[in-house]
Write a protein that holds these residues in place. Structure first.
Motif, PDB file in Angstrom:
ATOM      1  N   SER A  41       1.578 -35.980  22.323  1.00 25.48           N
ATOM      2  CA  SER A  41       2.840 -36.462  22.213  1.00 25.48           C
ATOM      3  C   SER A  41       2.797 -37.988  22.122  1.00 25.48           C
ATOM      4  O   SER A  41       1.568 -37.848  22.799  1.00 25.48           O
ATOM      5  N   LEU A  42       4.034 -38.040  21.977  1.00 24.93           N
ATOM      6  CA  LEU A  42       3.516 -39.927  21.621  1.00 24.93           C
ATOM      7  C   LEU A  42       3.540 -40.388  22.851  1.00 24.93           C
ATOM      8  O   LEU A  42       4.003 -40.446  24.064  1.00 24.93           O
ATOM      9  N   PRO A  43       2.788 -41.823  23.248  1.00 25.81           N
ATOM     10  CA  PRO A  43       2.681 -42.849  24.356  1.00 25.81           C
ATOM     11  C   PRO A  43       3.994 -42.835  24.327  1.00 25.81           C
ATOM     12  O   PRO A  43       4.802 -42.578  23.974  1.00 25.81           O
ATOM     13  N   GLY A  44       4.376 -43.113  26.324  1.00 22.73           N
ATOM     14  CA  GLY A  44       5.433 -42.951  27.035  1.00 22.73           C
ATOM     15  C   GLY A  44       6.247 -41.709  26.839  1.00 22.73           C
ATOM     16  O   GLY A  44       7.607 -41.449  27.903  1.00 22.73           O
ATOM     17  N   HIS A  45       5.606 -40.114  26.898  1.00 20.08           N
ATOM     18  CA  HIS A  45       6.362 -39.158  26.540  1.00 20.08           C
ATOM     19  C   HIS A  45       5.461 -38.214  26.846  1.00 20.08           C
ATOM     20  O   HIS A  45       3.781 -38.222  27.383  1.00 20.08           O
ATOM     21  N   SER A  46       5.932 -37.108  27.940  1.00 24.51           N
ATOM     22  CA  SER A  46       5.042 -36.221  28.646  1.00 24.51           C
ATOM     23  C   SER A  46       3.983 -35.675  28.265  1.00 24.51           C
ATOM     24  O   SER A  46       4.017 -35.091  26.369  1.00 24.51           O
ATOM     25  N   TRP A  47       3.060 -35.732  28.502  1.00 22.04           N
ATOM     26  CA  TRP A  47       1.396 -35.154  28.167  1.00 22.04           C
ATOM     27  C   TRP A  47       0.552 -36.005  27.395  1.00 22.04           C
ATOM     28  O   TRP A  47       0.221 -35.447  26.196  1.00 22.04           O
ATOM     29  N   CYS A  48       1.229 -36.962  26.697  1.00 20.70           N
ATOM     30  CA  CYS A  48       1.138 -38.200  25.989  1.00 20.70           C
ATOM     31  C   CYS A  48      -0.726 -38.035  25.867  1.00 20.70           C
ATOM     32  O   CYS A  48      -1.468 -38.605  25.081  1.00 20.70           O
ATOM     33  N   ASP A  49      -1.597 -37.986  27.033  1.00 20.56           N
ATOM     34  CA  ASP A  49      -2.502 -38.391  27.884  1.00 20.56           C
ATOM     35  C   ASP A  49      -3.280 -36.647  27.291  1.00 20.56           C
ATOM     36  O   ASP A  49      -4.522 -36.232  27.957  1.00 20.56           O
ATOM     37  N   THR A  50      -2.799 -35.887  26.986  1.00 22.31           N
ATOM     38  CA  THR A  50      -3.639 -35.091  27.074  1.00 22.31           C
ATOM     39  C   THR A  50      -3.788 -34.152  26.053  1.00 22.31           C
ATOM     40  O   THR A  50      -2.972 -33.786  24.588  1.00 22.31           O
ATOM     41  N   MET A  51      -4.989 -33.164  25.140  1.00 23.99           N
ATOM     42  CA  MET A  51      -4.406 -32.502  24.028  1.00 23.99           C
ATOM     43  C   MET A  51      -4.358 -30.872  24.680  1.00 23.99           C
ATOM     44  O   MET A  51      -5.917 -30.182  25.414  1.00 23.99           O
ATOM     45  N   TRP A  52      -3.630 -30.324  23.595  1.00 22.16           N
ATOM     46  CA  TRP A  52      -2.872 -28.834  24.788  1.00 22.16           C
ATOM     47  C   TRP A  52      -3.739 -27.707  23.939  1.00 22.16           C
ATOM     48  O   TRP A  52      -3.780 -28.157  22.597  1.00 22.16           O
ATOM     49  N   THR A  53      -4.513 -26.944  23.898  1.00 20.43           N
ATOM     50  CA  THR A  53      -5.403 -26.237  23.066  1.00 20.43           C
ATOM     51  C   THR A  53      -4.494 -25.220  22.975  1.00 20.43           C
ATOM     52  O   THR A  53      -5.118 -25.053  21.392  1.00 20.43           O
ATOM     53  N   ARG A  54      -3.495 -24.438  22.788  1.00 25.44           N
ATOM     54  CA  ARG A  54      -2.539 -23.802  21.998  1.00 25.44           C
ATOM     55  C   ARG A  54      -2.373 -25.241  20.884  1.00 25.44           C
ATOM     56  O   ARG A  54      -1.474 -24.464  19.821  1.00 25.44           O
ATOM     57  N   ASP A  55      -1.594 -25.601  21.076  1.00 27.60           N
ATOM     58  CA  ASP A  55      -1.305 -27.007  20.297  1.00 27.60           C
ATOM     59  C   ASP A  55      -2.804 -27.227  19.487  1.00 27.60           C
ATOM     60  O   ASP A  55      -1.872 -27.073  17.666  1.00 27.60           O
ATOM     61  N   ALA A  56      -3.237 -27.062  19.698  1.00 27.26           N
ATOM     62  CA  ALA A  56      -4.577 -27.499  18.516  1.00 27.26           C
ATOM     63  C   ALA A  56      -5.049 -26.607  17.593  1.00 27.26           C
ATOM     64  O   ALA A  56      -5.291 -26.909  16.695  1.00 27.26           O
ATOM     65  N   GLY A  57      -4.600 -25.393  18.083  1.00 26.01           N
ATOM     66  CA  GLY A  57      -4.909 -24.463  17.705  1.00 26.01           C
ATOM     67  C   GLY A  57      -3.980 -23.962  15.858  1.00 26.01           C
ATOM     68  O   GLY A  57      -4.532 -23.938  15.560  1.00 26.01           O
ATOM     69  N   THR A  58      -3.056 -24.102  16.597  1.00 24.04           N
ATOM     70  CA  THR A  58      -1.973 -24.203  15.681  1.00 24.04           C
ATOM     71  C   THR A  58      -1.594 -25.476  14.512  1.00 24.04           C
ATOM     72  O   THR A  58      -1.705 -25.234  13.485  1.00 24.04           O
ATOM     73  N   LEU A  59      -1.755 -26.919  14.974  1.00 26.16           N
ATOM     74  CA  LEU A  59      -2.521 -27.451  14.433  1.00 26.16           C
ATOM     75  C   LEU A  59      -3.541 -27.298  13.802  1.00 26.16           C
ATOM     76  O   LEU A  59      -3.452 -27.594  12.147  1.00 26.16           O
ATOM     77  N   LEU A  60      -4.493 -27.001  14.133  1.00 25.15           N
ATOM     78  CA  LEU A  60      -6.574 -26.610  13.327  1.00 25.15           C
ATOM     79  C   LEU A  60      -5.302 -25.438  11.983  1.00 25.15           C
ATOM     80  O   LEU A  60      -5.600 -25.134  10.777  1.00 25.15           O
ATOM     81  N   ARG A  61      -4.076 -24.353  12.370  1.00 23.48           N
ATOM     82  CA  ARG A  61      -3.959 -23.678  11.791  1.00 23.48           C
ATOM     83  C   ARG A  61      -3.812 -24.393   9.926  1.00 23.48           C
ATOM     84  O   ARG A  61      -3.625 -23.686   9.138  1.00 23.48           O
ATOM     85  N   GLU A  62      -2.565 -24.766  10.757  1.00 23.88           N
ATOM     86  CA  GLU A  62      -1.843 -25.881   9.659  1.00 23.88           C
ATOM     87  C   GLU A  62      -2.368 -26.885   8.159  1.00 23.88           C
ATOM     88  O   GLU A  62      -2.291 -26.636   7.563  1.00 23.88           O
ATOM     89  N   LEU A  63      -3.219 -27.413   9.330  1.00 27.55           N
ATOM     90  CA  LEU A  63      -4.238 -28.469   8.271  1.00 27.55           C
ATOM     91  C   LEU A  63      -5.211 -27.758   7.894  1.00 27.55           C
ATOM     92  O   LEU A  63      -5.431 -27.645   6.550  1.00 27.55           O
ATOM     93  N   VAL A  64      -5.446 -26.363   8.349  1.00 29.95           N
ATOM     94  CA  VAL A  64      -6.381 -26.138   6.805  1.00 29.95           C
ATOM     95  C   VAL A  64      -5.840 -25.113   5.948  1.00 29.95           C
ATOM     96  O   VAL A  64      -5.997 -25.468   4.883  1.00 29.95           O
ATOM     97  N   CYS A  65      -4.093 -24.309   6.190  1.00 26.28           N
ATOM     98  CA  CYS A  65      -3.767 -24.259   5.457  1.00 26.28           C
ATOM     99  C   CYS A  65      -2.511 -25.318   4.668  1.00 26.28           C
ATOM    100  O   CYS A  65      -2.214 -24.624   3.438  1.00 26.28           O
ATOM    101  N   TRP A  66      -2.916 -26.552   4.790  1.00 26.06           N
ATOM    102  CA  TRP A  66      -2.374 -27.283   4.110  1.00 26.06           C
ATOM    103  C   TRP A  66      -3.267 -28.300   3.480  1.00 26.06           C
ATOM    104  O   TRP A  66      -3.208 -29.612   2.780  1.00 26.06           O
ATOM    105  N   GLY A  67      -4.034 -27.754   3.203  1.00 22.54           N
ATOM    106  CA  GLY A  67      -5.342 -28.636   2.473  1.00 22.54           C
ATOM    107  C   GLY A  67      -5.712 -29.980   3.081  1.00 22.54           C
ATOM    108  O   GLY A  67      -6.302 -30.646   2.759  1.00 22.54           O
ATOM    109  N   ARG A  68      -5.435 -30.140   4.349  1.00 26.82           N
ATOM    110  CA  ARG A  68      -5.840 -31.395   5.567  1.00 26.82           C
ATOM    111  C   ARG A  68      -7.087 -30.114   5.764  1.00 26.82           C
ATOM    112  O   ARG A  68      -7.983 -30.753   7.046  1.00 26.82           O
ATOM    113  N   LEU A  69      -8.428 -30.260   5.372  1.00 28.21           N
ATOM    114  CA  LEU A  69      -9.694 -30.213   5.366  1.00 28.21           C
ATOM    115  C   LEU A  69     -10.534 -30.984   5.906  1.00 28.21           C
ATOM    116  O   LEU A  69     -11.192 -30.408   6.889  1.00 28.21           O
TER     117      LEU A  69
END
Length: 470
Positions: free
Chosen positions: A49-77
């Motif tokens: 999340s953005l600075p000032g919001h909950s968990w703004c200093d952490t990268m959640w692995t579930r979030d990272a996995g779903t983001l990585l999935r969409e980056l691939v599918c949307w051509g953001r290789l």
């Protein structure tokens, strides 16, 4: 490397709004959250999340996995490779000597853990990305080295499954939000099952036949375990069972945070990430159980009433009145509606999501750079009536709350890239009369082919044209 997909729906205000929200939110995550300076040792790190919001200093692995999935599918290789390299730098070994992903990372700190859903989603996304990258690409080789390592998460999973029918994990998809300890969860176990199916295909591709056979066998074992222990006598999915007795624990299942939890729809929605979007035709063994579970949730009196009135799919029965989110609540529900061919419901739910994103309920106070940014917590007038505290939580651009709507966009367009051959099977509810998709990347196994797609409804039929790019 980037050949960024552009996707625009038309036919109604909902279609146009949703298109802008997808585009702006993905751009916002990459601009404001992901570290993209390749001279920075944290390059690729993407906090939740953005600075000032909950968990703004952490990268959640579930979030990272779903983001990585969409980056691939949307051509953001390019960005997908940055994120992959960071994940492989940060993951540490557990006490048994295997690389296992934790619930979340802090920048620069190597960690391991028991986050099975983070592990599963990352494995699936890594395998997907591999198929888009050319021979000789550095990140492609890093993925290959990681998956062939004797300490890989796949070997850890296979080792653990030798002695048990199902896996125990922690986190929101373990015993549930705020529930400590390890639990045998139906979403996590099914996610690991499909990750093993994806892994089996990948190991065959690289001629590691023994590993492919072991992965296929372990996936079959998890399937048998889910059928035996995680589907009840009424044919519905069971959220989780005790890791020792493999029986439901009422003290866990009856917690306020678990009653009516929409997270259980993840069994159906995640399966599409590997097995494609036509799950009944593909013979998904838990399709009927997932459909019955969806209907049971929908027919809960309050959820049914609020959905019919506002189009909101409440994320829980009791926890926070009239609350949902674009990931585990509204997001998984819309994905389920599309996979179950409930297009009337999907249209209603999409209208709520698009309109509430653009113009949130007053007096909800959320500050955003753009009115098109998705955010974590959505409410409805019932929330006001019940004097619910309208918390912002992780706020705008919460990573998983951007990633799951991006998947919804692909599902509406019918961009099914999971099988050996790409399938285009749009699911367009009322108000979505068609779409234009430019620079869609079809994987070739060692690269990609770019196409433009035009789809429109005409006399009750879908007319689709595909133009291969030179």
């Amino acid at each position: 490397m980037n050949n960024v997909m552009e996707l625009e729906f038309y036919g109604s205000q909902t279609a146009e709004l949703f298109s802008k929200e997808l585009k702006e939110s993905l751009a916002g995550v990459l601009r404001h959250l992901m570290v993209t300076d390749e001279n920075d040792p944290n390059c690729g790190f993407t906090p939740a999340s953005l600075p000032g919001h909950s968990w703004c200093d952490t990268m959640w692995t579930r979030d990272a996995g779903t983001l990585l999935r969409e980056l691939v599918c949307w051509g953001r290789l390019h960005e997908a490779c940055l994120l992959t390299d960071q994940l492989l730098r940060l993951v540490g070994k557990n006490e048994q000597g295997y690389y296992t992903f934790p619930e979340y990372f802090w920048a620069g700190k190597v960690r391991s853990g028991r986050e099975l859903d983070g592990t599963g989603s990352i494995l699936i996304a890594l395998i997907s990305l591999y198929g888009y990258l050319p021979e000789g690409d550095r990140t492609r080789q890093n993925i290959k080295n990681f998956l062939l390592d004797a300490a890989s998460p796949v070997n850890g999973i296979l080792d653990e499954l030798r002695a048990r029918p199902l896996l125990a994990g922690s986190g929101e998809f373990g015993g549930g939000c705020f529930v400590e300890g390890e639990h045998v969860n139906v979403v996590q176990n099914n996610l690991i099952r499909i990750a093993l199916i994806a892994a089996a295909g990948w190991y065959l591709r690289v001629d590691a036949r023994s590993m492919a056979e072991r992965c296929a066998g372990a996936a079959a074992k998890l399937k048998a375990g889910i059928k035996q222990y995680l589907i009840d006598d009424n044919g519905c999915l069971i959220w989780c069972v005790d890791p020792v007795t493999l029986r439901p624990d009422p003290s866990i299942l009856e917690r306020k945070i678990n009653r009516g939890s929409g997270l259980i729809n993840g069994v159906l929605t995640m399966t599409a990430d590997v097995c494609g979007m036509s799950l009944r035709r593909a013979g998904f063994f838990a399709y009927d159980a997932a459909e019955k579970t969806f209907d049971r949730l929908y027919n809960t009196p309050l959820r049914h009433e609020l959905f019919e009135k506002y189009g909101i799919w409440t994320q829980f029965d009791d926890w926070v009145a009239g609350f949902t989110g674009p990931s585990y609540g509204q997001g998984y529900a819309i994905q389920s509606m599309l996979l179950l061919d409930r297009l009337d419901m999907a249209g209603k739910a999409l209208r709520y999501l698009a309109e509430e994103t653009f113009s949130p309920l007053r007096p909800y106070k959320i500050k955003r750079e753009s009115p098109y940014y998705f955010f974590e917590r959505y409410y409805c007038p019932y929330s006001i009536e019940q004097n619910a505290e309208l918390e912002v939580g992780c706020g705008p651009l919460n990573v998983v709350c951007v990633a799951e709507p991006l998947k919804i966009g692909r599902m509406l367009a019918g961009l099914d890239l999971c099988g050996e051959k790409p399938v285009i099977a749009p699911r367009l509810p009322e108000g979505f009369d068609g779409y234009e998709a430019k620079d869609v990347l079809f994987p070739t196994g060692d690269g990609w082919t770019g196409v433009n797609i035009s789809c429109r409804k005409e006399h009750g039929q879908l007319q689709i044209s595909i133009e291969r790019k030179a």
